[in-house]
Motif scaffolding. Structure first.
Motif, PDB file in Angstrom:
ATOM      1  N   GLY A   1      -4.390   1.470 -13.987  1.00  0.00           N
ATOM      2  CA  GLY A   1      -3.933   0.193 -13.436  1.00  0.00           C
ATOM      3  C   GLY A   1      -3.525   0.251 -11.989  1.00  0.00           C
ATOM      4  N   VAL A   2      -3.418   1.467 -11.417  1.00  0.00           N
ATOM      5  CA  VAL A   2      -3.098   1.611  -9.998  1.00  0.00           C
ATOM      6  C   VAL A   2      -4.369   2.023  -9.260  1.00  0.00           C
ATOM      7  CG1 VAL A   2      -1.708   2.809  -8.260  1.00  0.00           C
ATOM      8  CG2 VAL A   2      -0.712   2.271 -10.492  1.00  0.00           C
TER       9      VAL A   2
ATOM     10  N   LEU B   1       0.846  -1.186   0.000  1.00  0.00           N
ATOM     11  CA  LEU B   1       0.000   0.000   0.000  1.00  0.00           C
ATOM     12  C   LEU B   1       0.885   1.240   0.000  1.00  0.00           C
ATOM     13  CD1 LEU B   1      -2.635  -0.923   2.752  1.00  0.00           C
ATOM     14  CD2 LEU B   1      -2.873  -1.160   0.273  1.00  0.00           C
ATOM     15  N   ALA B   2       0.493   2.248  -0.735  1.00  0.00           N
ATOM     16  CA  ALA B   2       1.186   3.534  -0.710  1.00  0.00           C
ATOM     17  C   ALA B   2       0.213   4.596  -0.219  1.00  0.00           C
ATOM     18  CB  ALA B   2       1.712   3.900  -2.087  1.00  0.00           C
TER      19      ALA B   2
ATOM     20  N   VAL C   1       3.909  -1.111   3.615  1.00  0.00           N
ATOM     21  CA  VAL C   1       3.246   0.193   3.611  1.00  0.00           C
ATOM     22  C   VAL C   1       4.302   1.275   3.414  1.00  0.00           C
ATOM     23  CG1 VAL C   1       1.709   1.782   4.819  1.00  0.00           C
ATOM     24  CG2 VAL C   1       1.520  -0.682   5.251  1.00  0.00           C
ATOM     25  N   THR C   2       4.102   2.082   2.383  1.00  0.00           N
ATOM     26  CA  THR C   2       5.007   3.190   2.108  1.00  0.00           C
ATOM     27  C   THR C   2       4.246   4.500   2.241  1.00  0.00           C
ATOM     28  OG1 THR C   2       6.269   1.842   0.560  1.00  0.00           O
ATOM     29  CG2 THR C   2       6.590   4.221   0.447  1.00  0.00           C
TER      30      THR C   2
ATOM     31  N   PRO D   1       2.571   0.235  -6.467  1.00  0.00           N
ATOM     32  CA  PRO D   1       1.878  -0.336  -5.303  1.00  0.00           C
ATOM     33  C   PRO D   1       0.591  -1.023  -5.746  1.00  0.00           C
ATOM     34  CG  PRO D   1       1.471   2.013  -5.428  1.00  0.00           C
ATOM     35  CD  PRO D   1       2.501   1.710  -6.491  1.00  0.00           C
ATOM     36  N   ASP D   2       0.079  -1.890  -4.887  1.00  0.00           N
ATOM     37  CA  ASP D   2      -1.189  -2.551  -5.182  1.00  0.00           C
ATOM     38  C   ASP D   2      -2.369  -1.616  -4.973  1.00  0.00           C
ATOM     39  OD1 ASP D   2      -0.407  -5.430  -5.747  1.00  0.00           O
ATOM     40  OD2 ASP D   2       0.614  -5.081  -3.840  1.00  0.00           O
ATOM     41  N   ALA D   3      -2.178  -0.575  -4.194  1.00  0.00           N
ATOM     42  CA  ALA D   3      -3.210   0.449  -4.002  1.00  0.00           C
ATOM     43  C   ALA D   3      -2.539   1.729  -3.543  1.00  0.00           C
ATOM     44  CB  ALA D   3      -4.260  -0.009  -2.989  1.00  0.00           C
ATOM     45  N   LEU D   4      -3.175   2.850  -3.886  1.00  0.00           N
ATOM     46  CA  LEU D   4      -2.628   4.167  -3.602  1.00  0.00           C
ATOM     47  C   LEU D   4      -3.732   5.017  -2.956  1.00  0.00           C
ATOM     48  CD1 LEU D   4      -0.331   6.286  -4.043  1.00  0.00           C
ATOM     49  CD2 LEU D   4      -1.224   6.622  -6.348  1.00  0.00           C
TER      50      LEU D   4
END
Length: 513
Positions: free
Chosen positions: A451-452, A256-257, A307-308, A362-365
């Protein structure tokens, strides 16, 4: 911070200066809702006493009185839980608020025992978190004596449940400390909290908890072409910073970002804010504070998810070198933006950070920001807005409900995108006034690659409480969105609420991208 413990002692025998009991609104008067009173002797006598004092059991009510005969504690505090309902257990938010009221009311006290109805681990955690958040006080700038927060609190639990209660207590401590960290950052005045000092504080906290951190100064930002951050910050003598904060877990399969708006002071720039709108603008870094605290909480809880956090830090000031309406910025990644309003600066620094965060796939933002007054006008001061891709938006809303934060879904109408057209650049930073919060969301979406999966949290209303304290919410910075982000990370790690599939991108037809 208030020291917390649990005990299986009964409400009548526990040793403390104060005994805190919950009271509900009954059809025939106040009804004590006690966690541990096996004989029922305390409840029956207390109901008559409270009724005689005019108590109702309404939420937020707090009544002090000498402890009735047969109770070891010397003093008693009855806190309202609201309507009795259908007889089922009180929900977590009710317990959090009642515990917060108790902690605020007992500022200056040494010890308290909370006999709230905490029969489950979740109820224990809610009570503990309410105490820690309710006891919060920001006092570094006080020169006169202030009542110290409640020194120690014990939560009464059912016999045989201590192990589960202790685990719940550990999570509550971590979450409470990190929400209060965000509050401290928000409440610190801008002459002491500016981009460089903010970045320094985050780096120190990251190192103390084993998170990785990287700070890009103005030279590094210029070399990499972060035109949004540099443009917003060019009017200040205190240059901008971009902070990357990360928690990594060996077993993680998902990343996750989180991106936070960190305008340490927002004057509006050349598009100067009107008189009366500047006094709380130190709070315009609440999104970055929330992201910082959430990443550190994920690290301290050792969540099996990467997590970023990205903190886009700048000070928006008017000066001879400030950004002007009509200027064109070349953003990170190359797109150009005509700046029509320098007070629409948050979206500029977020845009740079969103592009940079997306490069790591990331897989999600998720971005978090005190972004628009329009959202505050629409949803008030207790609810924040969530926009973005359908799947992730619903994940965020579910996390908010579970965490006890009020959030509401908002659309991104494609017809409003035309208002961001610029005569000279790829797009402008300002569009239609009506629906301004939605326009800001549309602007941000332009900088999220297809795509994000992406969600945008506009926390302009609940991030800073200008009114009196209530429940576990203090005056000033609230730490809004920290609990939602942490719950989202937990749900992503465990696959609950739809699992990783819910993070897949939704259709983006009609975006004009």
């Amino acid at each position: 911070m208030t020291a917390l413990t649990v005990t299986a002692a009964s409400a009548t025998t526990v040793s403390a200066d104060w005994l805190v009991v919950g009271v509900t609104e009954g059809a025939e008067g106040p009804v004590p809702a006690l966690g541990t009173d096996p004989a029922g002797a305390l409840g029956s006598g207390l109901a008559r006493l409270l009724a005689g004092l005019g108590a109702t059991g309404a939420e937020g009510e707090a009544i002090k009185l000498p402890a009735p005969h047969g109770i070891r504690a010397e003093l008693l505090l009855a806190v309202g839980l609201g309507p009795a309902g259908d007889g089922t257990a009180h929900d977590a938010e009710t317990l959090r608020r009642a515990a917060g009221v108790a902690a605020r009311t007992l500022a200056g006290a040494a010890t308290a025992a909370l006999a709230l109805p905490a029969a489950t681990a979740g109820a224990v955690e809610a009570t503990a978190l309410g105490v820690l958040l309710g006891a919060y006080a920001f006092t570094p700038y006080r020169t006169t004596a202030e009542a110290q927060p409640l020194r120690a609190a014990t939560i009464l639990v059912e016999p045989g449940t201590q192990d589960r209660a202790e685990a719940a207590l550990r999570r509550a401590r971590t979450l409470g400390e990190e929400v209060n960290r965000a509050r401290d950052l928000i409440n610190t005045p801008a002459n002491d909290l500016y981009p460089d000092s903010f970045a320094t504080a985050v780096a120190a906290a990251a190192r103390s908890h084993g998170a990785t951190v990287d700070v890009s100064d103005e030279a590094a930002l210029a070399a990499s072409g972060f035109g949004g951050l540099l443009g917003v910050g060019q009017g200040s003598v205190r240059p901008p910073r971009l902070v990357r904060l990360a928690h990594r877990h060996a077993d993680a399969t998902t990343t996750l970002a989180f991106v936070g708006k960190g305008i340490t002071y927002d004057s509006g720039g050349i598009s100067l804010k009107p008189v009366g709108a500047n006094e709380i603008m130190k709070r315009d870094m609440s999104g970055a504070a929330a992201v910082c605290a959430a990443v550190l909480a994920a690290r301290r809880l050792d969540l099996p998810v990467n997590v970023t956090g990205w903190l886009a830090l700048a000070e928006n000031m008017p000066s001879g070198s400030a950004l002007r309406p009509g200027d064109v910025l070349r953003m990170y990644g190359g797109r150009t933006v005509e700046v029509l309003n320098t007070d629409a600066e948050g979206r500029l620094v977020l845009a740079d950070a969103l592009v940079r965060a997306s490069e790591e796939r990331p897989d999600a933002l998720v971005d978090v920001a005190t972004l628009t007054a329009a959202t505050r006008f629409g949803l008030g001061d207790h609810v924040y807005a969530v926009m973005g891709d359908d799947g992730l938006r619903e994940q965020v809303l579910a996390a908010a409900r579970e965490a006890g934060e009020d959030a509401w879904p908002m659309p991104l109408p494609p017809q409003l995108r035309a208002g961001l057209r610029s005569r000279v650049a790829d797009l402008s930073n300002y569009g239609a006034r009506m629906g301004g919060g939605l326009v800001a969301g549309l602007f941000l979406r332009e900088f999220v690659p297809a795509g994000v999966p992406w969600a945008h949290l506009d926390i302009a209303g609940p991030a800073f409480n200008e009114g009196p304290p209530h429940g576990y919410t203090p005056e000033g910075g609230t730490g809004c969105a920290v609990r939602t982000l942490v719950r989202l990370a937990e749900n992503t790690a465990t696959g609950s609420g739809g699992g990783r599939s819910a993070l897949l991108p939704a259709s983006r037809e009609g975006e004009g991208r």
